[in-house]
Design a protein around this motif. Structure first.
Motif, PDB file in Angstrom:
ATOM      1  N   ASP A 342       0.819  -1.211   0.000  1.00 50.72           N
ATOM      2  CA  ASP A 342       0.000   0.000   0.000  1.00 50.72           C
ATOM      3  C   ASP A 342       0.855   1.264   0.000  1.00 50.72           C
ATOM      4  N   GLY A 343       2.188   1.087  -0.009  1.00 46.44           N
ATOM      5  CA  GLY A 343       3.083   2.235  -0.070  1.00 46.44           C
ATOM      6  C   GLY A 343       3.289   2.946   1.249  1.00 46.44           C
ATOM      7  N   LYS A 344       2.766   2.396   2.348  1.00 47.75           N
ATOM      8  CA  LYS A 344       2.871   3.036   3.648  1.00 47.75           C
ATOM      9  C   LYS A 344       4.019   2.435   4.435  1.00 47.75           C
ATOM     10  N   ALA A 345       4.893   3.297   4.981  1.00 47.25           N
ATOM     11  CA  ALA A 345       6.037   2.828   5.764  1.00 47.25           C
ATOM     12  C   ALA A 345       5.555   2.264   7.096  1.00 47.25           C
ATOM     13  N   ARG A 346       6.122   1.112   7.490  1.00 47.04           N
ATOM     14  CA  ARG A 346       5.748   0.470   8.751  1.00 47.04           C
ATOM     15  C   ARG A 346       7.009   0.089   9.527  1.00 47.04           C
ATOM     16  N   TRP A 347       6.903   0.175  10.861  1.00 48.65           N
ATOM     17  CA  TRP A 347       7.967  -0.344  11.708  1.00 48.65           C
ATOM     18  C   TRP A 347       7.994  -1.863  11.579  1.00 48.65           C
ATOM     19  N   ALA A 348       9.186  -2.440  11.591  1.00 47.82           N
ATOM     20  CA  ALA A 348       9.291  -3.901  11.643  1.00 47.82           C
ATOM     21  C   ALA A 348       8.878  -4.360  13.036  1.00 47.82           C
ATOM     22  N   SER A 349       8.180  -5.476  13.118  1.00 49.68           N
ATOM     23  CA  SER A 349       7.698  -5.995  14.398  1.00 49.68           C
ATOM     24  C   SER A 349       8.355  -7.331  14.711  1.00 49.68           C
ATOM     25  N   ALA A 350       8.240  -7.754  15.969  1.00 50.26           N
ATOM     26  CA  ALA A 350       8.798  -9.049  16.366  1.00 50.26           C
ATOM     27  C   ALA A 350       8.080 -10.166  15.608  1.00 50.26           C
ATOM     28  N   ASN A 351       8.861 -11.134  15.101  1.00 51.54           N
ATOM     29  CA  ASN A 351       8.306 -12.247  14.323  1.00 51.54           C
ATOM     30  C   ASN A 351       7.456 -11.741  13.157  1.00 51.54           C
ATOM     31  N   ASP A 352       7.947 -10.742  12.474  1.00 49.63           N
ATOM     32  CA  ASP A 352       7.227 -10.122  11.358  1.00 49.63           C
ATOM     33  C   ASP A 352       6.940 -11.167  10.273  1.00 49.63           C
ATOM     34  N   ASN A 353       5.651 -11.357   9.938  1.00 51.52           N
ATOM     35  CA  ASN A 353       5.283 -12.396   8.962  1.00 51.52           C
ATOM     36  C   ASN A 353       5.638 -12.012   7.530  1.00 51.52           C
ATOM     37  N   ARG A 354       6.133 -10.804   7.335  1.00 50.71           N
ATOM     38  CA  ARG A 354       6.565 -10.403   5.995  1.00 50.71           C
ATOM     39  C   ARG A 354       7.971 -10.924   5.675  1.00 50.71           C
ATOM     40  N   VAL A 355       8.703 -11.357   6.701  1.00 50.46           N
ATOM     41  CA  VAL A 355      10.077 -11.817   6.521  1.00 50.46           C
ATOM     42  C   VAL A 355      10.083 -13.251   5.998  1.00 50.46           C
ATOM     43  N   THR A 356      10.865 -13.506   4.957  1.00 49.58           N
ATOM     44  CA  THR A 356      10.966 -14.851   4.377  1.00 49.58           C
ATOM     45  C   THR A 356      11.923 -15.712   5.207  1.00 49.58           C
ATOM     46  N   ARG A 357      12.006 -17.016   4.866  1.00 51.16           N
ATOM     47  CA  ARG A 357      12.913 -17.904   5.598  1.00 51.16           C
ATOM     48  C   ARG A 357      14.371 -17.508   5.370  1.00 51.16           C
ATOM     49  N   VAL A 358      14.728 -17.268   4.119  1.00 50.37           N
ATOM     50  CA  VAL A 358      16.083 -16.790   3.822  1.00 50.37           C
ATOM     51  C   VAL A 358      16.294 -15.427   4.464  1.00 50.37           C
ATOM     52  N   GLY A 359      15.248 -14.599   4.406  1.00 49.28           N
ATOM     53  CA  GLY A 359      15.335 -13.269   4.995  1.00 49.28           C
ATOM     54  C   GLY A 359      15.622 -13.308   6.482  1.00 49.28           C
ATOM     55  N   ALA A 360      15.001 -14.234   7.204  1.00 44.98           N
ATOM     56  CA  ALA A 360      15.238 -14.356   8.643  1.00 44.98           C
ATOM     57  C   ALA A 360      16.703 -14.692   8.915  1.00 44.98           C
ATOM     58  N   PHE A 361      17.264 -15.588   8.098  1.00 44.96           N
ATOM     59  CA  PHE A 361      18.665 -15.988   8.296  1.00 44.96           C
ATOM     60  C   PHE A 361      19.617 -14.830   8.007  1.00 44.96           C
TER      61      PHE A 361
END
Length: 468
Positions: A342-361
């Motif tokens: 939606d183009g809106k900036a958001r703070w990253a949150s704990a256990n953010d579901n937007r993060v991929t498996r490779v991204g988490a590593f």
């Protein structure tokens, strides 16, 4: 006095003494090993080589301890945790460092078996030393006894910080002398107002008085006993403002107590062209070296991101840099392509579901930030400095947090003082907490401090601290 001042930094004497003793012990252990090997006919060809090998051994393992935060945190850890941290510092961090050095100085290498026993012996002896050190530094004969003038919110906050952190620094706050009966400090921490302040300090072995009142002046006049405080200072008892005490002991600036005059009249916040040129040269040397060393990891990370979620491999954002100038920062993409659809900036949150498996590593290992070496080479960032924030958040934070814009007078960095001392920031309150450390860095930054931050960042990477 249990601290010394080196330029703008306060270094706590007990931990400097411990570091020096550990260095000497490490040097002695390796020297004894070298002597045994020499007597057995399998040692080094010369005394000079023995000396060099022992110095390298002690230096690298000492840096390993510093990198793993092995000094201050040992106060809060169990013996088993202390043993584990020491083994990681010596066997893993120190071992890798020694192996790399032995590639440059092969004659200094004692052999894997001998090095193993030297590290094990060093670990056991150093752990015993640290346990004895904790007993000594916490003894009533060595601690600094402090009394606080004030019983408001700042004094209460200072007491909380004391319980969490300052006991490790050999500080004992014996209580608060209240400005008025009502305050934020609990009754059991309040002291009666002494008739003779100097006599009270002598009787209670007070070495420092901290002024932590909420208001310096009142319409009906100040409440501080200035003549008594002058007598105490002139007769050897330190009198310190709350903000300076906070900065010295906790290595951050207490935002509630910071005033423009503190910035204007302090001996920090000095711009130096010589230091700026030296820092820029250091940035180029380190960033180009890191680029060469990490190039295989860059290729593997790019391939992993592509195989999991396809293109784009890199992700860029606009960030606010030095003097408010905006620039594009580059990272390996660790979130889904539609993370901000939606183009809106958001703070990253704990256990953010937007993060991929490779991204988490790659977030945990900080591999996602390797493309920012390009920003350092380009001159938009430094190796060490406050982390750059997004313009959308900066506009909001400048309105809600006083002095937030002061962090933009220092070039942003890949790693920073706030990243070492404060968990991941994902709210206005977190940004406020991080700013206290960024202010301290902006006031006191130097090449020495940058080196210490770089060394201590090893612990952040290895343990995955401050990641969301």
């Amino acid at each position: 006095m249990s601290y010394i001042r080196f330029r703008t930094h306060y270094l706590h004497t007990p931990y400097l003494v411990l570091a020096a003793l550990e260095f000497f012990v490490l040097f002695a252990i390796f020297s004894f090993l070298a002597l045994l090997l020499t007597l057995a006919g399998v040692g080094y060809p010369s005394v000079d080589t023995n000396f060099l090998s022992a110095i390298l051994f002690a230096l690298i393992l000492s840096c390993g301890t510093l990198a793993m935060g092995g000094y201050l945190v040992m106060v809060y850890e169990s013996t088993s945790a202390l043993f584990f941290r020491t083994l990681v510092a010596y066997c893993f961090v120190g071992g890798i460092g020694l192996k790399l050095l032995y590639l440059v100085f092969p004659s200094a290498n004692p052999g894997s078996t001998n090095l193993f026993w030297a590290v094990i012996a060093a670990s056991i002896i150093v752990i015993v030393m640290r346990l004895l050190f904790l007993r000594v530094v916490d003894s009533e004969q060595l601690v600094r006894r402090v009394v606080i003038f004030g019983a408001g919110d700042f004094a209460a906050n200072l007491l909380d910080e004391y319980e969490q952190n300052m006991r490790a620094l050999g500080v004992r706050i014996i209580g608060c002398i209240a400005e008025k009966p009502e305050g934020a400090v609990a009754a059991d921490n309040l002291l009666p107002t002494p008739r003779n302040l100097y006599r009270f300090c002598r009787q209670n072995r007070i070495s420092e008085i901290v002024i932590a009142q909420q208001e310096r002046r009142r319409k009906e006049g100040g409440w501080l006993p200035v003549p008594d405080l002058m007598e105490c200072k002139l007769r050897g008892i330190a009198v310190t403002s709350g903000v300076d005490f906070y900065e010295r002991e906790l290595k951050k600036a207490k935002l509630d107590m910071v005033h423009p005059s503190w910035i204007v009249f302090s001996d920090g916040f000095k711009a130096s062209k010589t230091r700026a040129l030296a820092k820029r040269a250091l940035d180029l040397i380190i960033s180009l070296t890191l680029l060469l060393i990490t190039f295989p990891f860059i290729i593997l990370t790019a391939l992993a991101v592509y195989l999991e979620t396809g293109r784009p491999i890199l992700y860029s954002q606009t960030r606010v840099g030095v003097l408010g100038k905006e620039f594009r920062i580059y990272k390996f993409r660790s979130m889904r392509q539609d993370a901000e659809k939606d183009g809106k900036a958001r703070w990253a949150s704990a256990n953010d579901n937007r993060v991929t498996r490779v991204g988490a590593f790659i977030r945990n290992t900080r591999l996602d930030e390797l493309p920012q070496l390009y920003n350092v080479i380009k001159g938009e960032m430094s190796i060490v400095g406050p982390r750059p924030e997004r313009p959308e958040f900066v506009a909001e934070l400048k309105e809600k947090i006083p002095f937030y814009d002061t962090r933009h007078y220092v070039k942003p960095g890949l790693m920073g003082w706030a990243q070492l001392k404060y968990p991941y920031g994902a709210s206005v309150e977190d940004a406020r907490g991080k700013l206290e450390y960024d202010l301290y860095y902006s006031k006191n930054h130097s090449l020495l401090m940058d080196f210490l931050i770089m060394i201590q960042t090893v612990e952040v990477i290895l343990l995955g601290k401050g990641v969301r």
